[in-house]
Design a protein around this motif. Structure first.
Motif, PDB file in Angstrom:
ATOM      1  N   LYS A   2       0.670  -0.900  -0.081  1.00 33.71           N
ATOM      2  CA  LYS A   2       0.192  -0.273  -0.177  1.00 33.71           C
ATOM      3  C   LYS A   2       0.885   1.187   0.081  1.00 33.71           C
ATOM      4  N   SER A   3       0.317   1.996  -0.862  1.00 30.94           N
ATOM      5  CA  SER A   3       0.728   3.841  -0.769  1.00 30.94           C
ATOM      6  C   SER A   3       1.190   3.876   0.204  1.00 30.94           C
ATOM      7  N   THR A   4       2.361   5.308   0.867  1.00 33.28           N
ATOM      8  CA  THR A   4       1.984   6.693   2.063  1.00 33.28           C
ATOM      9  C   THR A   4       1.986   7.799   1.802  1.00 33.28           C
ATOM     10  N   ILE A   5       1.549   8.499   2.654  1.00 31.76           N
ATOM     11  CA  ILE A   5       1.696   9.875   2.022  1.00 31.76           C
ATOM     12  C   ILE A   5       2.971  10.255   1.743  1.00 31.76           C
ATOM     13  N   ARG A  10       6.634  11.718  -2.375  1.00 38.46           N
ATOM     14  CA  ARG A  10       8.079  11.918  -3.625  1.00 38.46           C
ATOM     15  C   ARG A  10       8.146  11.878  -4.746  1.00 38.46           C
ATOM     16  N   LEU A  11       6.832  11.467  -5.627  1.00 42.12           N
ATOM     17  CA  LEU A  11       6.008  11.255  -7.307  1.00 42.12           C
ATOM     18  C   LEU A  11       6.068  12.705  -7.467  1.00 42.12           C
ATOM     19  N   GLU A  39      -2.242  14.032  -9.027  1.00 36.11           N
ATOM     20  CA  GLU A  39      -2.023  13.049 -10.237  1.00 36.11           C
ATOM     21  C   GLU A  39      -0.769  12.145  -9.288  1.00 36.11           C
ATOM     22  N   ALA A  40      -0.351  12.850  -8.707  1.00 41.96           N
ATOM     23  CA  ALA A  40       0.312  11.440  -7.441  1.00 41.96           C
ATOM     24  C   ALA A  40      -0.447  10.168  -7.355  1.00 41.96           C
ATOM     25  N   ILE A  41      -1.440  10.747  -6.757  1.00 45.45           N
ATOM     26  CA  ILE A  41      -2.260  10.171  -6.221  1.00 45.45           C
ATOM     27  C   ILE A  41      -3.330   9.208  -6.229  1.00 45.45           C
ATOM     28  N   GLN A  42      -3.165   9.468  -7.622  1.00 43.97           N
ATOM     29  CA  GLN A  42      -4.283   8.993  -8.694  1.00 43.97           C
ATOM     30  C   GLN A  42      -3.450   7.532  -8.926  1.00 43.97           C
ATOM     31  N   TYR A  46      -3.768   5.992  -3.933  1.00 45.05           N
ATOM     32  CA  TYR A  46      -3.270   6.171  -2.910  1.00 45.05           C
ATOM     33  C   TYR A  46      -4.587   6.282  -1.841  1.00 45.05           C
ATOM     34  N   SER A  47      -4.913   6.223  -0.645  1.00 49.63           N
ATOM     35  CA  SER A  47      -6.212   6.113   0.228  1.00 49.63           C
ATOM     36  C   SER A  47      -5.645   7.079   1.643  1.00 49.63           C
ATOM     37  N   PRO A  48      -5.558   8.229   1.939  1.00 48.07           N
ATOM     38  CA  PRO A  48      -5.194   8.431   2.795  1.00 48.07           C
ATOM     39  C   PRO A  48      -6.215   7.180   3.919  1.00 48.07           C
ATOM     40  N   ASN A  49      -5.045   7.130   5.511  1.00 48.01           N
ATOM     41  CA  ASN A  49      -5.569   7.000   6.886  1.00 48.01           C
ATOM     42  C   ASN A  49      -6.876   7.641   7.078  1.00 48.01           C
TER      43      ASN A  49
END
Length: 340
Positions: A2-5, A10-11, A39-42, A46-49
């Protein structure tokens, strides 16, 4: 994995604090950086905690709902209204079954407080002083649904129980019935017992119909088996009755079952009017004429009122009374010419 903040930062080649601002206050981030973060989130899916965001805003977007008996069909429509209102406002519900038990209610309130819920909807049951003290101790807002409190200043949404019962009895009287019985919940119940009994007896008195609490009413718990027994006792002491007011749909079905078992036709011999108008009212044979509570609206308005409190908006009405109606189906017939 899972991706993190941190991955998003970084991206997008920005700081973690910039990503946080895009998530929580996007309007304060310059458009160029905001677009890079989005754009990086997409790309990273990424889903915020949710817990972390809750700590930032001091909210969990979670509401507790206390229900006396989750098996009762009454609550399916009420919960649907609550769920729709919660979803529309971005909240989730934790539904808790209290089993009409004071210790269990207190334990549930403590657990909900530990989970840092934003507010509570308290359904159907009267509010005792111990629970009210817990509300103050835990500090979350509370709204009452299908119940109210005249002792405590708590917002509520419900119908006028006494008037609804009065209208049920009046409906039977206007159809020509003058020997009318009632099967009711416990007389000491301040929500669905005593007010409905009072409304029923007031209608008999207003129309000059003979009857009193001892002769015309039988009491019992709301389950089918208890109501079946209550109907048998009522028929034994009021064998010439031509109509019955049952103070819930389940009680009405129990009354019809007793009458059927004793070869008494509904509505030809004895008419039956029920209270609530849950889904089962249209499924019985004959289909039930019923006093209809707007169950969905009660649930929806209770959650909407709770969201307002959470947002710091005092309710326009402390005690909101929603309109009831009578839905005519097949379980009541005319008796004689009436005359009222």
């Amino acid at each position: 994995m899972k991706s993190t903040i941190k991955d998003v930062a970084r991206l997008a080649n920005v700081s973690i604090s910039t990503v946080s601002r895009v998530l929580n206050n996007p309007e304060i981030v310059v458009p160029e950086k905001r677009e890079k973060v989005l754009e990086a989130i997409q790309r990273l899916h990424y889903s915020p905690n949710a817990l972390a965001r809750g700590l930032i805003h001091k909210r969990t977007q979670t509401l507790g709902v206390l229900i006396p008996d989750i098996s009762n069909l009454f609550y399916s429509a009420v919960l649907r209204g609550m769920e729709d209102a919660a979803h529309r406002s971005g909240n989730n519900l934790i539904i808790c079954n209290t089993d009409n038990n004071r210790e269990r209610r207190s334990s549930i309130l403590s657990v909900l407080n530990e989970k840092q819920i934003d507010g509570v909807v308290w359904t159907s049951e009267p509010v005792d002083s111990g629970s009210y003290e817990l509300f103050g101790k835990f500090g979350f807002p509370v709204v009452l649904a299908a119940t109210h409190s005249l002792e405590f200043e708590l917002p509520s949404v419900k119908i006028d129980e006494e008037q609804a019962a009065y209208d049920a009895a009046e409906y039977l009287i206007r159809r020509g019935h003058t020997r009318i019985g009632m099967i009711s919940g416990p007389a000491a119940d301040p929500i669905s017992g005593h007010p409905r009994i009072r409304g029923f007896l007031r209608a008999l008195d207003d129309y000059g119909i003979e009857g009193d609490a001892q002769s015309n009413i039988e009491y019992g718990k709301y389950h089918f088996e208890n109501s079946y027994t209550a109907m048998s006792k009522l028929y034994a002491k009021l064998p010439d009755m031509t109509a019955v007011f049952a103070s819930s749909d389940e009680r009405a079905l129990a009354a019809i079952s007793f009458l059927h078992d004793n070869r008494i036709k509904v509505p030809d011999d004895i008419s039956v009017i029920s209270f609530d108008n849950t889904r089962m009212a249209g499924m019985s044979t004959p289909r039930l004429t019923a006093v209809a509570q707007p169950l969905y609206d009660i649930g929806y308005l209770a959650v909407a009122k709770l969201i307002g409190l959470i947002n710091g908006e005092p309710p326009q009405q402390l005690r909101t009374y929603v309109a009831h109606s009578i839905v005519e189906r097949d379980s009541v017939s005319d008796r004689g010419a009436g005359g009222f």
